[in-house]
Design a protein around this motif. Structure first.
Motif, PDB file in Angstrom:
ATOM      1  N   HIS A   1       0.863  -1.194   0.000  1.00  0.00           N
ATOM      2  CA  HIS A   1       0.000   0.000   0.000  1.00  0.00           C
ATOM      3  C   HIS A   1       0.892   1.234   0.000  1.00  0.00           C
ATOM      4  CE1 HIS A   1      -2.385  -3.309   1.692  1.00  0.00           C
ATOM      5  NE2 HIS A   1      -3.429  -2.713   1.162  1.00  0.00           N
ATOM      6  N   SER A   2       1.749   1.317  -0.989  1.00  0.00           N
ATOM      7  CA  SER A   2       2.801   2.328  -1.016  1.00  0.00           C
ATOM      8  C   SER A   2       2.279   3.753  -1.157  1.00  0.00           C
ATOM      9  CB  SER A   2       3.787   2.028  -2.148  1.00  0.00           C
ATOM     10  OG  SER A   2       3.106   1.968  -3.393  1.00  0.00           O
ATOM     11  N   GLY A   3       1.062   3.930  -1.641  1.00  0.00           N
ATOM     12  CA  GLY A   3       0.530   5.275  -1.797  1.00  0.00           C
ATOM     13  C   GLY A   3      -0.148   5.825  -0.560  1.00  0.00           C
ATOM     14  N   VAL A   4      -0.202   5.026   0.510  1.00  0.00           N
ATOM     15  CA  VAL A   4      -0.898   5.441   1.728  1.00  0.00           C
ATOM     16  C   VAL A   4       0.089   6.133   2.665  1.00  0.00           C
ATOM     17  CG1 VAL A   4      -2.217   4.644   3.731  1.00  0.00           C
ATOM     18  CG2 VAL A   4      -2.519   3.521   1.516  1.00  0.00           C
ATOM     19  N   PRO A   5      -0.213   7.358   3.128  1.00  0.00           N
ATOM     20  CA  PRO A   5       0.702   8.045   4.051  1.00  0.00           C
ATOM     21  C   PRO A   5       0.918   7.238   5.328  1.00  0.00           C
ATOM     22  CG  PRO A   5      -0.984   9.557   3.236  1.00  0.00           C
ATOM     23  CD  PRO A   5      -1.394   8.180   2.804  1.00  0.00           C
ATOM     24  N   LEU A   6       2.176   7.099   5.732  1.00  0.00           N
ATOM     25  CA  LEU A   6       2.528   6.384   6.955  1.00  0.00           C
ATOM     26  C   LEU A   6       3.106   7.392   7.949  1.00  0.00           C
ATOM     27  CD1 LEU A   6       3.115   3.854   8.683  1.00  0.00           C
ATOM     28  CD2 LEU A   6       5.273   3.610   7.414  1.00  0.00           C
ATOM     29  N   ILE A   7       2.426   7.547   9.088  1.00  0.00           N
ATOM     30  CA  ILE A   7       2.867   8.443  10.158  1.00  0.00           C
ATOM     31  C   ILE A   7       3.385   7.566  11.291  1.00  0.00           C
ATOM     32  CG2 ILE A   7       2.245  10.349  11.667  1.00  0.00           C
ATOM     33  CD1 ILE A   7       1.853  10.913   8.651  1.00  0.00           C
ATOM     34  N   VAL A   8       4.659   7.686  11.614  1.00  0.00           N
ATOM     35  CA  VAL A   8       5.289   6.822  12.614  1.00  0.00           C
ATOM     36  C   VAL A   8       5.597   7.629  13.872  1.00  0.00           C
ATOM     37  CG1 VAL A   8       7.304   5.397  13.166  1.00  0.00           C
ATOM     38  CG2 VAL A   8       6.274   5.286  10.883  1.00  0.00           C
ATOM     39  N   ASP A   9       4.941   7.274  14.962  1.00  0.00           N
ATOM     40  CA  ASP A   9       5.302   7.800  16.270  1.00  0.00           C
ATOM     41  C   ASP A   9       6.258   6.780  16.889  1.00  0.00           C
ATOM     42  OD1 ASP A   9       5.481   9.048  18.711  1.00  0.00           O
ATOM     43  OD2 ASP A   9       3.477   8.473  19.384  1.00  0.00           O
ATOM     44  N   PRO A  10       7.560   7.061  16.914  1.00  0.00           N
ATOM     45  CA  PRO A  10       8.550   6.045  17.310  1.00  0.00           C
ATOM     46  C   PRO A  10       8.645   5.903  18.827  1.00  0.00           C
ATOM     47  CG  PRO A  10       9.680   8.066  16.768  1.00  0.00           C
ATOM     48  CD  PRO A  10       8.200   8.334  16.540  1.00  0.00           C
ATOM     49  N   VAL A  11       7.667   5.246  19.393  1.00  0.00           N
ATOM     50  CA  VAL A  11       7.574   5.125  20.850  1.00  0.00           C
ATOM     51  C   VAL A  11       8.687   4.219  21.368  1.00  0.00           C
ATOM     52  CG1 VAL A  11       6.135   4.400  22.772  1.00  0.00           C
ATOM     53  CG2 VAL A  11       5.083   5.484  20.762  1.00  0.00           C
ATOM     54  N   ILE A  12       9.531   4.759  22.218  1.00  0.00           N
ATOM     55  CA  ILE A  12      10.661   4.017  22.783  1.00  0.00           C
ATOM     56  C   ILE A  12      10.541   3.902  24.296  1.00  0.00           C
ATOM     57  CG2 ILE A  12      13.164   3.990  23.108  1.00  0.00           C
ATOM     58  CD1 ILE A  12      13.426   5.479  20.485  1.00  0.00           C
ATOM     59  N   LYS A  13      10.260   5.031  24.946  1.00  0.00           N
ATOM     60  CA  LYS A  13      10.130   5.055  26.393  1.00  0.00           C
ATOM     61  C   LYS A  13       8.872   5.798  26.806  1.00  0.00           C
ATOM     62  CE  LYS A  13      14.943   4.846  28.021  1.00  0.00           C
ATOM     63  NZ  LYS A  13      14.748   3.739  28.980  1.00  0.00           N
ATOM     64  N   ALA A  14       8.295   5.372  27.927  1.00  0.00           N
ATOM     65  CA  ALA A  14       7.222   6.145  28.529  1.00  0.00           C
ATOM     66  C   ALA A  14       7.809   7.386  29.188  1.00  0.00           C
ATOM     67  CB  ALA A  14       6.498   5.290  29.569  1.00  0.00           C
ATOM     68  N   ALA A  15       6.958   8.380  29.427  1.00  0.00           N
ATOM     69  CA  ALA A  15       7.442   9.604  30.062  1.00  0.00           C
ATOM     70  C   ALA A  15       8.028   9.329  31.442  1.00  0.00           C
ATOM     71  CB  ALA A  15       6.312  10.622  30.162  1.00  0.00           C
ATOM     72  N   GLY A  16       7.553   8.266  32.106  1.00  0.00           N
ATOM     73  CA  GLY A  16       8.078   7.910  33.413  1.00  0.00           C
ATOM     74  C   GLY A  16       9.391   7.178  33.353  1.00  0.00           C
ATOM     75  N   GLY A  17       9.852   6.821  32.138  1.00  0.00           N
ATOM     76  CA  GLY A  17      11.136   6.167  31.970  1.00  0.00           C
ATOM     77  C   GLY A  17      11.070   4.701  31.604  1.00  0.00           C
ATOM     78  N   GLY A  18       9.876   4.095  31.652  1.00  0.00           N
ATOM     79  CA  GLY A  18       9.743   2.680  31.328  1.00  0.00           C
ATOM     80  C   GLY A  18       9.984   2.410  29.855  1.00  0.00           C
ATOM     81  N   ASP A  19      10.618   1.271  29.569  1.00  0.00           N
ATOM     82  CA  ASP A  19      10.961   0.922  28.189  1.00  0.00           C
ATOM     83  C   ASP A  19       9.770   0.345  27.438  1.00  0.00           C
ATOM     84  OD1 ASP A  19      13.665   1.678  28.296  1.00  0.00           O
ATOM     85  OD2 ASP A  19      14.210  -0.217  29.262  1.00  0.00           O
ATOM     86  N   LEU A  20       9.636   0.764  26.175  1.00  0.00           N
ATOM     87  CA  LEU A  20       8.610   0.213  25.291  1.00  0.00           C
ATOM     88  C   LEU A  20       9.214  -0.323  23.999  1.00  0.00           C
ATOM     89  CD1 LEU A  20       5.770   2.815  25.881  1.00  0.00           C
ATOM     90  CD2 LEU A  20       5.553   0.343  26.183  1.00  0.00           C
ATOM     91  N   ALA A  21      10.548  -0.340  23.919  1.00  0.00           N
ATOM     92  CA  ALA A  21      11.225  -0.868  22.729  1.00  0.00           C
ATOM     93  C   ALA A  21      12.609  -1.349  23.122  1.00  0.00           C
ATOM     94  CB  ALA A  21      11.316   0.202  21.642  1.00  0.00           C
ATOM     95  N   ASP A  22      12.954  -2.575  22.710  1.00  0.00           N
ATOM     96  CA  ASP A  22      14.311  -3.061  22.949  1.00  0.00           C
ATOM     97  C   ASP A  22      15.207  -2.681  21.773  1.00  0.00           C
ATOM     98  OD1 ASP A  22      13.645  -4.844  20.902  1.00  0.00           O
ATOM     99  OD2 ASP A  22      13.408  -6.567  22.248  1.00  0.00           O
ATOM    100  N   ASP A  23      16.482  -3.061  21.861  1.00  0.00           N
ATOM    101  CA  ASP A  23      17.436  -2.661  20.824  1.00  0.00           C
ATOM    102  C   ASP A  23      17.067  -3.221  19.453  1.00  0.00           C
ATOM    103  OD1 ASP A  23      18.873  -1.305  22.716  1.00  0.00           O
ATOM    104  OD2 ASP A  23      20.383  -2.870  22.993  1.00  0.00           O
ATOM    105  N   ALA A  24      16.546  -4.456  19.424  1.00  0.00           N
ATOM    106  CA  ALA A  24      16.185  -5.075  18.147  1.00  0.00           C
ATOM    107  C   ALA A  24      15.042  -4.327  17.482  1.00  0.00           C
ATOM    108  CB  ALA A  24      15.810  -6.547  18.360  1.00  0.00           C
ATOM    109  N   LEU A  25      14.066  -3.881  18.271  1.00  0.00           N
ATOM    110  CA  LEU A  25      12.940  -3.132  17.723  1.00  0.00           C
ATOM    111  C   LEU A  25      13.400  -1.771  17.207  1.00  0.00           C
ATOM    112  CD1 LEU A  25      10.034  -2.497  17.081  1.00  0.00           C
ATOM    113  CD2 LEU A  25       9.608  -2.127  19.527  1.00  0.00           C
ATOM    114  N   VAL A  26      14.237  -1.092  17.970  1.00  0.00           N
ATOM    115  CA  VAL A  26      14.753   0.208  17.528  1.00  0.00           C
ATOM    116  C   VAL A  26      15.507   0.064  16.211  1.00  0.00           C
ATOM    117  CG1 VAL A  26      16.351   2.074  18.072  1.00  0.00           C
ATOM    118  CG2 VAL A  26      14.834   1.186  19.841  1.00  0.00           C
ATOM    119  N   ALA A  27      16.347  -0.967  16.122  1.00  0.00           N
ATOM    120  CA  ALA A  27      17.121  -1.189  14.899  1.00  0.00           C
ATOM    121  C   ALA A  27      16.205  -1.482  13.715  1.00  0.00           C
ATOM    122  CB  ALA A  27      18.098  -2.342  15.102  1.00  0.00           C
ATOM    123  N   ALA A  28      15.158  -2.271  13.944  1.00  0.00           N
ATOM    124  CA  ALA A  28      14.225  -2.608  12.863  1.00  0.00           C
ATOM    125  C   ALA A  28      13.487  -1.368  12.365  1.00  0.00           C
ATOM    126  CB  ALA A  28      13.234  -3.670  13.336  1.00  0.00           C
TER     127      ALA A  28
END
Length: 253
Positions: A90-117
């Motif tokens: 679906h290459s013509g569809v706009p993709l908006i990426v919110d790259p969620v990594i950490k919560a505001a309180g500091g908790g992790d929501l992405a490991d290194d493998a996810l960030v790299a991907a």
């Protein structure tokens, strides 16, 4: 949209559903991960089966026109693989990426493998990524926002909206970096002295809704910022942590 479940109702897929509905579009929510979370922090997360997500995306695409895609917390790198495969179809569809990594309180929501991907495979498919200051520095490899944004643009994404909500001062400055000679800035009055739970999710979802409804990227950003500002003016005290934007406010389009 693809995002995680926040049991407090402040961020994640609930924020996406409420914001997209308020703007006037119809959400198609696909859950990527379950979290243990409140208004103070994230304490744990478990991804949804990538195969189940793939089935959901394929089922929806066969039934419903999709005019924009928005992502939040993605769970793990395998989910990125599924998403990239879907976006390629679906290459013509706009993709908006919110790259969620950490919560505001500091908790992790992405490991290194996810960030790299995300950096290696997903960002190149994105029309816009919307990192906050912490995410921009980590993903872009620099504490200088302009340099970090340039590094992210080199991954292949069309634009980077660097959000300023994690800063200080009486105004929030959101900066759009793309391949134009100069970035574009929006100055928004800061509401209160504290951060809010789910603001980034709300902004990215509202931008995606605007794009789905035919607005240009810049017009969608402007509309989304106005919507978020109003939601913060009426923020709700849900728990003992951060306040939550009132995304159910009446919105005059």
């Amino acid at each position: 949209m693809l995002s995680g479940l926040d049991p407090s109702g402040g961020a994640g897929i609930q924020a996406d559903i409420q914001a997209i509905t308020s703007i006037g579009a119809h959400p198609l929510p696909v859950l990527t991960c379950l979290t243990v979370q409140d208004t103070r922090n994230v304490y744990g997360a478990e991804p949804v089966s990538p195969d189940l997500i793939k089935q959901q995306l394929e089922c929806l695409a066969q039934d419903t026109p999709i005019h924009a895609i928005k992502t939040g917390a993605l769970g793990n790198a395998e989910v990125v693989e599924v998403l990239v495969e879907f976006v390629q179809k679906h290459s013509g569809v706009p993709l908006i990426v919110d790259p969620v990594i950490k919560a505001a309180g500091g908790g992790d929501l992405a490991d290194d493998a996810l960030v790299a991907a995300m950096k290696d495979k997903l960002f190149a498919r994105a029309e816009m990524i919307t990192p906050n200051g912490v995410e921009l520095a980590q993903l872009g490899g620099s504490d200088n926002p302009a340099e970090a944004a340039r590094n992210l643009l080199q991954t292949g994404c069309e634009s980077v909206l660097a959000t300023g909500g994690h800063g200080s001062g009486i105004h929030i400055i959101n900066t759009l970096y793309n391949h134009a000679p100069e970035p574009m800035e929006w100055e928004v009055e800061r509401v209160g002295a504290n951060e809010y739970h789910g603001t980034g999710c709300t902004l990215a979802a509202a931008i995606a809704a605007g794009r789905a409804m035919g607005l240009s990227p810049r017009a969608a950003i402007s509309q989304a910022q106005n919507y978020v500002h109003r939601a913060l003016l009426h923020a709700l005290t849900v728990g003992q942590g951060q306040k939550v934007p009132d995304r159910g406010i009446l919105w005059e389009r």
